[in-house]
Write an enzyme that holds these catalytic residues in place. Structure first.
Site, PDB file in Angstrom:
ATOM      1  N   GLU A 152     -35.079  35.001  -4.972  1.00 20.52           N
ATOM      2  CA  GLU A 152     -36.539  35.083  -4.808  1.00 20.52           C
ATOM      3  C   GLU A 152     -37.001  33.658  -4.509  1.00 20.52           C
ATOM      4  OE1 GLU A 152     -38.616  37.738  -5.018  1.00 20.52           O
ATOM      5  OE2 GLU A 152     -37.101  39.226  -5.485  1.00 20.52           O
ATOM      6  N   CYS A 167     -45.854  31.210  -5.414  1.00 20.02           N
ATOM      7  CA  CYS A 167     -44.915  31.383  -4.288  1.00 20.02           C
ATOM      8  C   CYS A 167     -45.544  32.132  -3.127  1.00 20.02           C
ATOM      9  CB  CYS A 167     -43.665  32.110  -4.770  1.00 20.02           C
ATOM     10  SG  CYS A 167     -44.016  33.695  -5.539  1.00 20.02           S
TER      11      CYS A 167
HETATM   12  P1  NAD Z   1     -36.382  24.959  -8.216  1.00 15.82           P
HETATM   13  O1  NAD Z   1     -35.565  25.616  -7.173  1.00 15.82           O
HETATM   14  O2  NAD Z   1     -36.487  23.483  -8.205  1.00 15.82           O
HETATM   15  O3  NAD Z   1     -35.873  25.339  -9.693  1.00 15.82           O
HETATM   16  C1  NAD Z   1     -35.702  26.679 -10.114  1.00 15.82           C
HETATM   17  C2  NAD Z   1     -34.657  26.726 -11.215  1.00 15.82           C
HETATM   18  O4  NAD Z   1     -33.430  26.280 -10.674  1.00 15.82           O
HETATM   19  C3  NAD Z   1     -34.950  25.858 -12.428  1.00 15.82           C
HETATM   20  O5  NAD Z   1     -34.605  26.580 -13.591  1.00 15.82           O
HETATM   21  C4  NAD Z   1     -34.042  24.666 -12.242  1.00 15.82           C
HETATM   22  O6  NAD Z   1     -33.564  24.117 -13.453  1.00 15.82           O
HETATM   23  C5  NAD Z   1     -32.882  25.238 -11.460  1.00 15.82           C
HETATM   24  N1  NAD Z   1     -32.278  24.261 -10.548  1.00 15.82           N
HETATM   25  C6  NAD Z   1     -32.908  23.237  -9.919  1.00 15.82           C
HETATM   26  N2  NAD Z   1     -32.028  22.554  -9.149  1.00 15.82           N
HETATM   27  C7  NAD Z   1     -30.828  23.155  -9.312  1.00 15.82           C
HETATM   28  C8  NAD Z   1     -29.537  22.923  -8.776  1.00 15.82           C
HETATM   29  N3  NAD Z   1     -29.300  21.925  -7.936  1.00 15.82           N
HETATM   30  N4  NAD Z   1     -28.541  23.745  -9.152  1.00 15.82           N
HETATM   31  C9  NAD Z   1     -28.759  24.769  -9.983  1.00 15.82           C
HETATM   32  N5  NAD Z   1     -29.961  25.045 -10.522  1.00 15.82           N
HETATM   33  C10 NAD Z   1     -30.993  24.258 -10.189  1.00 15.82           C
HETATM   34  O7  NAD Z   1     -37.812  25.658  -8.096  1.00 15.82           O
HETATM   35  P2  NAD Z   1     -39.126  25.317  -8.905  1.00 15.82           P
HETATM   36  O8  NAD Z   1     -39.622  23.995  -8.450  1.00 15.82           O
HETATM   37  O9  NAD Z   1     -38.924  25.565 -10.345  1.00 15.82           O
HETATM   38  O10 NAD Z   1     -40.106  26.480  -8.379  1.00 15.82           O
HETATM   39  C11 NAD Z   1     -40.846  26.370  -7.226  1.00 15.82           C
HETATM   40  C12 NAD Z   1     -40.218  27.104  -6.070  1.00 15.82           C
HETATM   41  O11 NAD Z   1     -39.910  28.442  -6.435  1.00 15.82           O
HETATM   42  C13 NAD Z   1     -41.148  27.234  -4.870  1.00 15.82           C
HETATM   43  O12 NAD Z   1     -40.419  27.044  -3.693  1.00 15.82           O
HETATM   44  C14 NAD Z   1     -41.649  28.661  -4.965  1.00 15.82           C
HETATM   45  O13 NAD Z   1     -42.095  29.193  -3.745  1.00 15.82           O
HETATM   46  C15 NAD Z   1     -40.451  29.350  -5.485  1.00 15.82           C
HETATM   47  N6  NAD Z   1     -40.834  30.577  -6.179  1.00 15.82           N
HETATM   48  C16 NAD Z   1     -40.497  31.782  -5.644  1.00 15.82           C
HETATM   49  C17 NAD Z   1     -40.908  32.962  -6.259  1.00 15.82           C
HETATM   50  C18 NAD Z   1     -40.557  34.312  -5.714  1.00 15.82           C
HETATM   51  O14 NAD Z   1     -40.753  35.282  -6.456  1.00 15.82           O
HETATM   52  N7  NAD Z   1     -40.070  34.440  -4.502  1.00 15.82           N
HETATM   53  C19 NAD Z   1     -41.662  32.885  -7.431  1.00 15.82           C
HETATM   54  C20 NAD Z   1     -41.972  31.626  -7.955  1.00 15.82           C
HETATM   55  C21 NAD Z   1     -41.557  30.500  -7.324  1.00 15.82           C
END
Ligand code: NAD
Length: 492
Positions: free
Chosen positions: A234, A268
């Site tokens: 997602e 998002c």
């Molecule tokens: P992110 O990808 O930075 O982090 C998400 C999760 O992944 C966190 O728990 C983090 O600890 C983990 N993570 C971060 N880097 C990692 C890595 N290198 N390896 C493994 N795990 C890792 O996202 P964010 O900043 O928390 O959220 C914002 C993003 O999420 C935006 O792009 C938004 O559009 C998207 N989002 C999508 C939805 C959806 O339903 N499609 C909903 C909410 C947010």
């Protein structure tokens, strides 16, 4: 929001973020092994047993409601009402939907069997995937951890859950809620930063459900590929909003401003940018200002004191979002509304930008903040072309009073989901699958689609004592040739 509430701790100052050292890899392996064992047992779980678990989770959420609100306020000053509307209620909605429909979702589906398999019967059986990993983001840190968790439990799985490190207070409450309702062998929460995620991703999960950014989605998919683990991704992206020439501009402005400034734009499916005919810009901006000030009962200069408008999650994102404004203005954009920032508080006021060059960075990256760039077009085709020049978005919105125009835009573009004459609301209907496409994600969830995401659709064919294919076994005599020729005729 009262002054007393506003003087609570500053964002992210209550809890230290954990890293992988907080959990030995051995701990992760131990819980994984426990869950593998439990997952075998859960394969036999009935709808009634799963519903009991969902009810336990629901009760635990209600018991901790005030703590959830306090945690989200501490994490990024999200107001209690917005926590109710956008975190607790949607989660409970998903749980209730599962409770209501689980029995019928779990039933196998009998399907037709072709004449070539005469006498056989066929069905699709929904079996739990097994041990699942759920990784959640910070922007709706409660809902986006607990709604997938509920779907996984409904489908009969065990879950290892990693909330975001950027909302440590919410992560701690999630841990508390889960601990009060489940043993580690069934659901275990791993608070912490990227290193915890990386350590978890080493394990051979049966399914990974990741919500987060597109770049990290690629990291997760690569890690899953090592074990050929299935993934639901997602992800994010730039969700465009087309305003057609015949749109009700006032209505469009009211709905777009609500969707854009909800969670301070950190949504998002927030309308990322607006595409509008040149002749409609001034009137739209006027309506947009009025709507924004009405929602927050704030004049432009008073926004910083408004308790209903939350903060940017952290200093890093504050710098990222404000840099889009600085850069766009340098390249010719004008601030039509807002444009005020306070770095000490990670505060960015609702901001509308006009005359934005199409190649400005604000038009490249997902904004994820309270900035609305307005791009003008001469012909609707130009707007469609601009959308199609970018990766397929998570959502697409079109405002028009003509259903032909709406259909034409929908047919000529692609996105995870779409809404006509509104924004965001498609995700409220759990009868619709919620997910992206390509860069904005793979797979979907909500309601039945969540149950499916965490289930394996197993094909089961029961063969009768006499079965037509046995007549085609070797040796390939003239009789076999006759049977094959006859069968072939059925196919012509
Ligand atoms: P992110 O990808 O930075 O982090 C998400 C999760 O992944 C966190 O728990 C983090 O600890 C983990 N993570 C971060 N880097 C990692 C890595 N290198 N390896 C493994 N795990 C890792 O996202 P964010 O900043 O928390 O959220 C914002 C993003 O999420 C935006 O792009 C938004 O559009 C998207 N989002 C999508 C939805 C959806 O339903 N499609 C909903 C909410 C947010």
């Amino acid at each position: 929001m009262t002054q007393a509430t506003l003087s609570k701790p500053q964002p992210n100052q209550m809890i230290q973020t954990k890293d992988a050292k907080s959990y030995a890899q051995a701990d992760i392996q131990r819980i994984f092994a426990l869950q593998q064992k439990k997952a075998l047992e859960l394969r036999l779980s009935t709808a009634k047993e799963r519903i009991q678990k969902l009810k336990r989770l629901k009760a635990a959420i209600f018991q901790h409601k005030a703590e959830i609100q306090t945690a989200l306020f501490a994490d990024f000053r999200k107001s209690a009402r917005e926590v109710d509307i956008s975190e607790i209620l949607p989660t409970i909605g998903e749980i209730n939907d599962s409770i209501r429909h689980l029995k019928s979702w779990m039933k196998s589906i009998h399907v037709a069997t072709p004449i070539t398999l005469f006498g056989a019967s066929s069905k699709i059986v929904y079996e739990p995937k097994g041990v699942c990993l759920v990784i959640a983001p910070w922007n709706y840190p409660f809902q986006l951890a607990l709604a997938p968790l509920a779907a996984a439990i409904g489908a009969g799985n065990t879950v290892m859950l990693k909330p975001s490190e950027f909302t440590p207070n919410t992560a701690a409450v999630i841990n508390k809620i889960v601990k009060s309702a489940f043993a580690d062998e069934e659901v275990a929460v791993f608070e912490g930063d990227v290193s915890v995620s990386t350590a978890l991703l080493e394990m051979p999960f049966d399914h990974i459900f990741f919500t987060g950014s597109t770049p990290v989605g690629k990291v997760v998919m690569a890690a899953a590929a090592k074990h050929l683990t299935t993934v639901t991704l997602e992800l994010g992206g730039k969700s465009p909003t087309i305003i057609a020439e015949d749109a009700d501009l006032k209505l469009a402005a009211q709905r777009i401003m609500w969707g854009k400034f909800l969670n301070a734009g950190q949504t998002c499916v927030a309308p990322d940018y607006v595409l509008i005919p040149k002749s409609s810009v001034d009137q739209f901006v006027q309506y947009a200002k009025e709507a924004t000030e009405k929602y927050f009962a704030s004049k432009e200069e008073n926004f910083v004191n408004n308790g209903d408008f939350c903060r940017i999650i952290n200093a890093k994102n504050f710098s990222r979002v404000t840099s889009y404004v600085d850069e766009a203005v340098k390249s010719g954009a004008k601030i039509a509304y807002g444009g005020k920032f306070e770095s000490g508080q990670n505060f960015i006021a609702p901001t509308i930008l006009v005359d934005v060059p199409k190649d400005a960075r604000i038009m490249e990256d997902e904004i994820f903040g309270p900035l609305l760039p307005i791009i003008t077009y001469d012909h609707l085709d130009d707007a469609v072309q601009l959308i199609n020049s970018k990766p397929k978005p998570l959502a697409l919105y079109v405002f028009t009073s003509s259903s032909r125009t709406a259909e034409s835009v929908l047919k000529r573009t692609s996105s995870g989901g779409a809404v006509v004459n509104d924004v965001i609301l498609h995700l409220v209907n759990s009868n619709l699958p919620f997910g992206g496409i390509n860069h904005s994600g793979h797979g979907s969830y909500h309601g039945y689609f969540g149950f499916k995401a965490f289930s394996h659709e197993r094909s089961v064919l029961k063969s009768p004592k006499f079965s037509l294919p046995t007549l085609m076994y070797p040796p390939y005599t003239n009789f076999v040739k006759y049977i094959v020729d006859t069968t072939t005729k059925w196919f012509v």
